[in-house]
Design a protein around this motif. Structure first.
Motif, PDB file in Angstrom:
ATOM      1  N   PRO A  54       1.084  -1.161  -0.198  1.00 15.76           N
ATOM      2  CA  PRO A  54      -0.161  -0.082  -0.037  1.00 15.76           C
ATOM      3  C   PRO A  54       0.509   0.850   0.069  1.00 15.76           C
ATOM      4  CG  PRO A  54      -0.401  -1.709   1.388  1.00 15.76           C
ATOM      5  CD  PRO A  54       0.573  -2.448   1.332  1.00 15.76           C
ATOM      6  N   ALA A  55       2.146   1.232   0.353  1.00 17.94           N
ATOM      7  CA  ALA A  55       3.287   2.074   0.424  1.00 17.94           C
ATOM      8  C   ALA A  55       3.430   2.748  -0.709  1.00 17.94           C
ATOM      9  CB  ALA A  55       3.751   2.510   1.440  1.00 17.94           C
ATOM     10  N   SER A  56       3.499   2.189  -1.991  1.00 19.00           N
ATOM     11  CA  SER A  56       3.715   1.679  -2.840  1.00 19.00           C
ATOM     12  C   SER A  56       3.250   3.471  -3.637  1.00 19.00           C
ATOM     13  CB  SER A  56       3.989   0.847  -4.209  1.00 19.00           C
ATOM     14  OG  SER A  56       3.184   0.283  -4.674  1.00 19.00           O
ATOM     15  N   ASP A  57       1.463   2.844  -3.477  1.00 20.14           N
ATOM     16  CA  ASP A  57       0.448   4.012  -3.933  1.00 20.14           C
ATOM     17  C   ASP A  57       0.134   3.313  -5.321  1.00 20.14           C
ATOM     18  OD1 ASP A  57      -2.026   5.443  -3.629  1.00 20.14           O
ATOM     19  OD2 ASP A  57      -0.229   7.306  -4.728  1.00 20.14           O
ATOM     20  N   ALA A  58       0.355   1.856  -5.566  1.00 21.68           N
ATOM     21  CA  ALA A  58       0.112   1.306  -7.337  1.00 21.68           C
ATOM     22  C   ALA A  58      -0.796   1.745  -7.679  1.00 21.68           C
ATOM     23  CB  ALA A  58       1.023  -0.074  -6.617  1.00 21.68           C
ATOM     24  N   TYR A  59      -1.893   1.282  -7.110  1.00 19.62           N
ATOM     25  CA  TYR A  59      -3.629   1.823  -7.794  1.00 19.62           C
ATOM     26  C   TYR A  59      -3.819   3.522  -8.753  1.00 19.62           C
ATOM     27  CZ  TYR A  59      -7.876   1.691  -9.339  1.00 19.62           C
ATOM     28  OH  TYR A  59      -8.679   2.318 -10.258  1.00 19.62           O
ATOM     29  N   ALA A  60      -3.307   3.688  -7.860  1.00 17.46           N
ATOM     30  CA  ALA A  60      -3.426   5.365  -8.221  1.00 17.46           C
ATOM     31  C   ALA A  60      -1.889   5.515  -9.298  1.00 17.46           C
ATOM     32  CB  ALA A  60      -3.066   6.098  -7.145  1.00 17.46           C
ATOM     33  N   ARG A  61      -1.018   5.445  -9.095  1.00 14.97           N
ATOM     34  CA  ARG A  61       0.170   5.826  -9.766  1.00 14.97           C
ATOM     35  C   ARG A  61      -0.633   4.937 -11.312  1.00 14.97           C
ATOM     36  NH1 ARG A  61       5.576   4.542  -6.386  1.00 14.97           N
ATOM     37  NH2 ARG A  61       6.454   4.940  -8.824  1.00 14.97           N
ATOM     38  N   ILE A  62      -1.077   3.706 -11.505  1.00 13.75           N
ATOM     39  CA  ILE A  62      -1.041   3.220 -12.986  1.00 13.75           C
ATOM     40  C   ILE A  62      -2.524   3.606 -13.123  1.00 13.75           C
ATOM     41  CG2 ILE A  62      -2.229   0.669 -12.944  1.00 13.75           C
ATOM     42  CD1 ILE A  62      -0.309  -0.443 -10.740  1.00 13.75           C
ATOM     43  N   ARG A  63      -3.211   3.755 -13.068  1.00 11.26           N
ATOM     44  CA  ARG A  63      -4.598   4.251 -13.107  1.00 11.26           C
ATOM     45  C   ARG A  63      -4.053   6.010 -14.342  1.00 11.26           C
ATOM     46  NH1 ARG A  63      -7.462   6.803  -8.695  1.00 11.26           N
ATOM     47  NH2 ARG A  63      -5.824   8.058  -8.579  1.00 11.26           N
ATOM     48  N   ASP A  64      -3.338   6.850 -12.750  1.00 10.35           N
ATOM     49  CA  ASP A  64      -3.031   8.139 -13.512  1.00 10.35           C
ATOM     50  C   ASP A  64      -2.294   7.597 -14.931  1.00 10.35           C
ATOM     51  OD1 ASP A  64      -4.532   9.005 -11.633  1.00 10.35           O
ATOM     52  OD2 ASP A  64      -2.701   9.630 -10.754  1.00 10.35           O
ATOM     53  N   ALA A  65      -1.533   6.864 -14.530  1.00  9.91           N
ATOM     54  CA  ALA A  65      -0.815   6.112 -16.376  1.00  9.91           C
ATOM     55  C   ALA A  65      -1.276   5.765 -17.484  1.00  9.91           C
ATOM     56  CB  ALA A  65       0.539   5.939 -15.995  1.00  9.91           C
ATOM     57  N   ALA A  66      -2.158   5.627 -17.224  1.00 10.63           N
ATOM     58  CA  ALA A  66      -3.387   4.458 -18.151  1.00 10.63           C
ATOM     59  C   ALA A  66      -4.286   5.808 -18.720  1.00 10.63           C
ATOM     60  CB  ALA A  66      -3.892   3.135 -17.337  1.00 10.63           C
TER      61      ALA A  66
END
Ligand code: 2AL
Length: 244
Positions: free
Chosen positions: A153-165
């Motif tokens: 969760p600390a990587s904030d992966a979901y939001a970063r992938i959503r924004d990149a997509a």
């Protein structure tokens, strides 16, 4: 039917995640067995990792043939060892990158890939060219999230992938997103809902393609280059993998 899903890296929690993604889409008559190699890298993020992953895939296909697997899924976006696996297997062998490219091409005229570290983009680029999808793949985007950070969760992966997509859909003028790592499978449903376009997880796509081919009575061609490997004696650490 029995589908052996191979996570080519050696991280058990990622094997478990891939197993969940495969079971979530498998049909009632499909038994999923998800495994990882006994050796290799904890994540596949560069050419060096990829070499060992390919050998690990070969190890697991050899075991799968002895145990009666009907088909295989290679659950890493570099599709490591795909062609060698097809030489060993009688049933279909589906790589998740290959499966996702095919699925995306049936849903949109152009698709974008969103992946992990920027340096892995070239691996996906090579596959796009090898499989002949260069007219459909409109862009490949790294997020600089390491594979083993995806479920942190600390990587904030979901939001970063959503924004990149979301940015890729605009910049590439594409109509679908391909997730460039098996470790992104659990993000797929939410991403599709929020982005409003088809989002393809290669693990799910590959399981359904493998099921379809087996149901159609189709297996890997044994004519030409996908014939059994040529029998010879390997030496050193490769000796146990000598083709009989
Ligand atoms: C991957 C993947 O799917 N599994 C892994 O270990 N690395 N792909 C990637 N682009 O990093």
């Amino acid at each position: 039917m029995r589908i052996r899903v191979i996570n080519p890296n050696t991280t058990p929690r990622m094997t478990a995640l891939i197993d969940s993604a495969a079971r979530a889409v498998a049909g009632a008559g499909t038994a999923i067995s998800t495994v990882n190699p006994s050796f290799g890298a904890p994540s596949i993020e560069c050419h060096h990792d990829d070499v060992w992953a390919a050998a690990g895939v070969v190890e697991q296909v050899r075991l799968g043939e002895a145990q009666g697997a009907d088909a295989y899924v290679i659950a890493c976006f570099g599709d490591p060892g795909l062609h060698a696996a097809r030489e060993l297997a009688h049933g279909p062998v589906i790589g998740i990158a290959e499966a996702a490219f095919h699925a995306a091409s049936l849903l949109a005229t152009g698709f974008s890939v969103v992946t992990t570290l920027a340096r892995t983009c070239v691996i996906a680029e090579h596959l796009v060219l090898q499989y002949g999808f260069e007219r459909r793949c409109k862009g490949i985007h790294g997020t600089d999230i390491a594979v083993l950070e995806l479920d942190d969760p600390a990587s904030d992966a979901y939001a970063r992938i959503r924004d990149a997509a979301a940015a890729a859909l605009v910049a590439d003028r594409s109509g679908a997103i391909v997730l460039g790592c098996a470790g992104m499978a659990e993000l797929c449903t939410r991403l599709q809902r929020e982005l409003g376009v088809p989002v393809i997880d290669g693990v799910a796509a590959a399981v359904k393609l493998a099921e379809s081919l087996v149901t159609l009575g189709l297996g890997t061609s044994k004519r030409g280059d996908y014939a059994r490997p040529i029998a010879k004696t390997y030496v050193g650490i490769a000796a146990p993998h000598s083709p009989a």
